[in-house]
Design a protein around this motif. Structure first.
Motif, short mmCIF file in Angstrom:
data_model
loop_
_atom_site.label_atom_id
_atom_site.label_comp_id
_atom_site.label_asym_id
_atom_site.label_seq_id
_atom_site.Cartn_x
_atom_site.Cartn_y
_atom_site.Cartn_z
N GLN A 144 2.77 17.52 -12.72
CA GLN A 144 2.93 18.92 -12.34
C GLN A 144 4.29 19.47 -12.77
O GLN A 144 4.61 20.62 -12.47
CB GLN A 144 2.78 19.06 -10.82
N LYS A 145 5.08 18.62 -13.46
CA LYS A 145 6.42 18.98 -13.94
C LYS A 145 7.38 19.34 -12.79
O LYS A 145 8.30 20.14 -12.95
CB LYS A 145 6.36 20.12 -14.96
N LYS A 146 7.11 18.77 -11.62
CA LYS A 146 8.01 18.95 -10.48
C LYS A 146 9.01 17.80 -10.36
O LYS A 146 9.92 17.84 -9.55
CB LYS A 146 7.18 19.05 -9.19
N LEU A 147 8.79 16.79 -11.18
CA LEU A 147 9.67 15.62 -11.17
C LEU A 147 9.80 15.10 -12.59
O LEU A 147 8.81 15.06 -13.33
CB LEU A 147 9.08 14.52 -10.27
N LYS A 148 11.02 14.73 -12.98
CA LYS A 148 11.23 14.21 -14.33
C LYS A 148 10.69 12.80 -14.46
O LYS A 148 10.84 11.98 -13.55
CB LYS A 148 12.72 14.22 -14.67
N THR A 176 1.78 12.23 -9.83
CA THR A 176 1.26 13.60 -9.67
C THR A 176 2.37 14.62 -9.85
O THR A 176 2.19 15.64 -10.55
CB THR A 176 0.64 13.76 -8.27
N LEU A 177 3.53 14.39 -9.27
CA LEU A 177 4.65 15.31 -9.38
C LEU A 177 5.16 15.41 -10.81
O LEU A 177 5.55 16.49 -11.28
CB LEU A 177 5.78 14.87 -8.45
N VAL A 178 5.13 14.29 -11.53
CA VAL A 178 5.55 14.30 -12.95
C VAL A 178 4.56 15.13 -13.76
O VAL A 178 4.96 15.96 -14.60
CB VAL A 178 5.64 12.86 -13.50
N GLU A 211 0.84 -1.21 0.00
CA GLU A 211 0.00 0.00 0.00
C GLU A 211 0.88 1.25 0.00
O GLU A 211 0.55 2.26 -0.63
CB GLU A 211 -0.92 -0.01 1.23
N ILE A 212 1.99 1.19 0.74
CA ILE A 212 2.96 2.31 0.73
C ILE A 212 3.49 2.49 -0.67
O ILE A 212 3.58 3.62 -1.19
CB ILE A 212 4.12 2.03 1.70
N LEU A 213 3.85 1.38 -1.30
CA LEU A 213 4.43 1.42 -2.64
C LEU A 213 3.45 2.04 -3.63
O LEU A 213 3.83 2.88 -4.47
CB LEU A 213 4.80 0.00 -3.07
N GLU A 214 2.19 1.69 -3.52
CA GLU A 214 1.18 2.25 -4.43
C GLU A 214 1.00 3.75 -4.17
O GLU A 214 0.86 4.54 -5.13
CB GLU A 214 -0.14 1.51 -4.23
N SER A 215 1.02 4.18 -2.91
CA SER A 215 0.89 5.61 -2.58
C SER A 215 2.06 6.40 -3.17
O SER A 215 1.88 7.52 -3.69
CB SER A 215 0.86 5.80 -1.07
N ILE A 216 3.27 5.84 -3.08
CA ILE A 216 4.44 6.53 -3.63
C ILE A 216 4.33 6.63 -5.15
O ILE A 216 4.65 7.67 -5.75
CB ILE A 216 5.74 5.80 -3.21
N ARG A 217 3.87 5.58 -5.80
CA ARG A 217 3.71 5.62 -7.25
C ARG A 217 2.73 6.70 -7.67
O ARG A 217 2.95 7.43 -8.65
CB ARG A 217 3.24 4.25 -7.75
N GLN A 218 1.64 6.82 -6.94
CA GLN A 218 0.64 7.84 -7.25
C GLN A 218 1.22 9.24 -7.01
O GLN A 218 0.98 10.17 -7.80
CB GLN A 218 -0.61 7.63 -6.39
N GLU A 219 1.98 9.39 -5.93
CA GLU A 219 2.59 10.69 -5.63
C GLU A 219 3.59 11.08 -6.71
O GLU A 219 3.63 12.24 -7.16
CB GLU A 219 3.28 10.64 -4.27
N ALA A 253 25.51 12.35 -2.72
CA ALA A 253 24.15 12.34 -3.29
C ALA A 253 23.17 12.33 -2.13
O ALA A 253 23.48 11.88 -1.03
CB ALA A 253 23.95 11.12 -4.18
N VAL A 254 21.97 12.83 -2.39
CA VAL A 254 20.90 12.78 -1.40
C VAL A 254 19.88 11.74 -1.86
O VAL A 254 19.51 11.69 -3.04
CB VAL A 254 20.23 14.16 -1.20
N ILE A 255 19.45 10.88 -0.93
CA ILE A 255 18.39 9.90 -1.22
C ILE A 255 17.12 10.48 -0.62
O ILE A 255 16.84 10.33 0.56
CB ILE A 255 18.74 8.53 -0.61
N ARG A 256 16.37 11.16 -1.46
CA ARG A 256 15.24 11.97 -1.00
C ARG A 256 13.95 11.16 -0.99
O ARG A 256 13.59 10.52 -1.98
CB ARG A 256 15.10 13.20 -1.87
N LEU A 257 13.25 11.18 0.14
CA LEU A 257 12.00 10.44 0.28
C LEU A 257 10.81 11.28 -0.19
O LEU A 257 10.84 12.51 -0.18
CB LEU A 257 11.79 10.05 1.74
N PHE A 258 9.78 10.58 -0.58
CA PHE A 258 8.51 11.24 -0.85
C PHE A 258 7.73 11.32 0.47
O PHE A 258 8.19 10.87 1.51
CB PHE A 258 7.74 10.46 -1.92
N SER A 259 6.54 11.85 0.44
CA SER A 259 5.80 12.08 1.68
C SER A 259 5.15 10.81 2.23
O SER A 259 4.69 10.77 3.36
CB SER A 259 4.73 13.16 1.47
N SER A 260 5.11 9.77 1.41
CA SER A 260 4.32 8.58 1.77
C SER A 260 5.18 7.45 2.33
O SER A 260 6.04 6.92 1.64
CB SER A 260 3.56 8.06 0.55
#
Length: 426
Positions: free
Chosen positions: A204-208, A200-202, A189-197, A328-335
């Motif tokens: 919104q052109k906030k993520l490549k 959305t960011l892609v 369920e976490i994995l699915e939430s991250i995929r959806q996030e 490098a930074v390993i940046r997490l999403f909110s989920s």
């Protein structure tokens, strides 16, 4: 008590064998290192002192040997002059040279970045000569075995504690440290939430948008994980960004000589200022303009060295700052992923590759390789429980390690006191 130049008491020869030309055999090969090697032939069969004169890290270290040996070309061989052959206790002078090592090096070494001791300076250095050498040696040898045994116990305990720390990381990421709760939301369920996030960011052109990562084969899974966990690629659940550096280094437009609000984080900061795996300060700072030319990281993000001898070392940031291009930074999403659990995994991964026969030390790595790392993802509640348990047990291990360090200092103090009594009176 009198003082003699070393050359008046000892014959001084230079060793002959380069370490790179060593061929293992049955005879002692004595180098500047604390550990001896072997060689197929020998040049001496006698009692002698071996003094490191050309290896900067071991400069001034002295060995005692009695038998057949050959010596590195970075060492001097000291044997008694004929007139002192029956008067010098070489075991006593082995302790004497090591006890006075710092003073001897300071007085005789030359060079800046790579120090060495030349024969002329060493030969002229004056040391103490006394008549009652057997008695002084006896005092040392009464205490030495007890201190040596104590230090062996201390080293064993220290090694056990290091192994314990590695096991804590291992058991944590394998799901063996805390019980699983079937009521926890499964990791899929976490994995699915991250995929959806990410989607959305892609949009919104906030993520490549990136190419999909390859699926994980069974052979890539290093261990079994509990029900409710998922194996994922690190790049599936994080955004990994390489640092960037203002150029040129030292330009006052970009780099400040005094502290600013723009912390400049380098690899050396990870190794020097990381306390309990959290970075709290830096030694360098950027100007406001310099900060616009570097990669920003916020407090509680995971950073990792991706080049140099410390490749693979990571830590959590306890401060906001900017990372240079060796990090490098390993940046997490909110989920659904804990920064501390991710940091724990990266520590496990580094220890695994550097201590396991199945792995190998980190080579230089790029962000594409990091994205393909397989990552065991537990439910968020279990992540938090794992981190809590690991930190609790690590705190206990660190307290025990502090006691081991104190015990080591105590053993060194005991030996130093004995040597001070012996040599302080000569």
């Amino acid at each position: 008590m009198s003082r003699y130049k070393i050359k008046d008491l000892f014959n001084i020869e230079k060793g002959t064998l380069q370490s790179s030309k060593n061929v293992e055999g049955k005879y002692d090969f004595i180098t500047a290192s604390s550990d001896w090697k072997t060689h197929e032939t020998f040049t001496h069969d006698c009692e002698a002192l071996i003094f490191a004169m050309g290896a900067s890290g071991s400069l001034g270290r002295t060995h005692y040997v009695n038998g057949k040996f050959i010596t590195s070309d970075l060492c001097f061989i000291l044997t008694p002059k004929e007139e002192f052959k029956d008067k010098l206790e070489l075991k006593l002078y082995y302790h004497y040279f090591n006890f006075n090592r710092e003073e001897i090096v300071k007085a005789t070494a030359t060079g800046t970045s790579k120090k060495a001791i030349n024969l002329a300076n060493f030969s002229k250095y004056e040391i103490d000569y006394v008549e009652n050498q057997k008695e002084l040696l006896r005092k040392i040898e009464i205490v030495l075995p007890k201190v040596t045994e104590l230090e062996k116990i201390i080293m064993r305990n220290s090694s056990l504690l290091e192994s314990l720390s590695r096991k804590l990381f291992e058991y944590g990421v394998k799901g063996k440290l805390v019980p699983q709760n079937p009521c926890d939301e499964p990791a899929k369920e976490i994995l699915e939430s991250i995929r959806q996030e990410k989607l959305t960011l892609v949009n919104q052109k906030k993520l490549k948008r990136e190419q999909p990562l390859p699926g994980i084969t069974d052979i890539e899974k290093p261990f079994d994980i509990p029900n409710g966990w998922e194996w994922v690629r690190l790049g599936e659940v994080t955004n990994i960004l390489r640092g960037s550096s203002p150029r040129p280094k030292g330009d006052k437009r970009y780099f400040s000589e005094t502290p600013t609000d723009y912390n400049w984080i380098t690899i050396s900061d990870i190794t020097s200022y990381s306390n309990n795996n959290i970075l709290y300060k830096t030694r360098e700072f950027l100007t406001s303009e310099g900060s616009t030319k570097s990669t920003y990281v916020s407090k509680d993000e995971v950073i990792i060295a991706v080049s140099g001898s410390t490749t693979g070392k990571s830590c959590l940031t306890g401060i906001d700052g900017y990372i240079y291009d060796g990090l490098a930074v390993i940046r997490l999403f909110s989920s659904g992923i804990s920064e501390r659990y991710l940091s724990l995994f990266m520590k496990y991964l580094y220890d695994f590759l550097n201590n396991s026969k199945e792995g190998s030390a980190f080579p230089n790595i790029n962000t594409d390789k990091l994205k393909k790392v397989v990552f065991p993802l537990p439910p968020i509640n279990e992540q938090n429980l794992i981190v809590e348990k690991v930190e609790q047990l690590l705190k206990l291990a660190n307290e025990l390690q502090s006691k081991v360090v104190y015990a080591k200092k105590e053993s060194e103090y005991i030996m130093k006191s004995v040597l001070q009594e012996v040599f302080g009176n000569v």
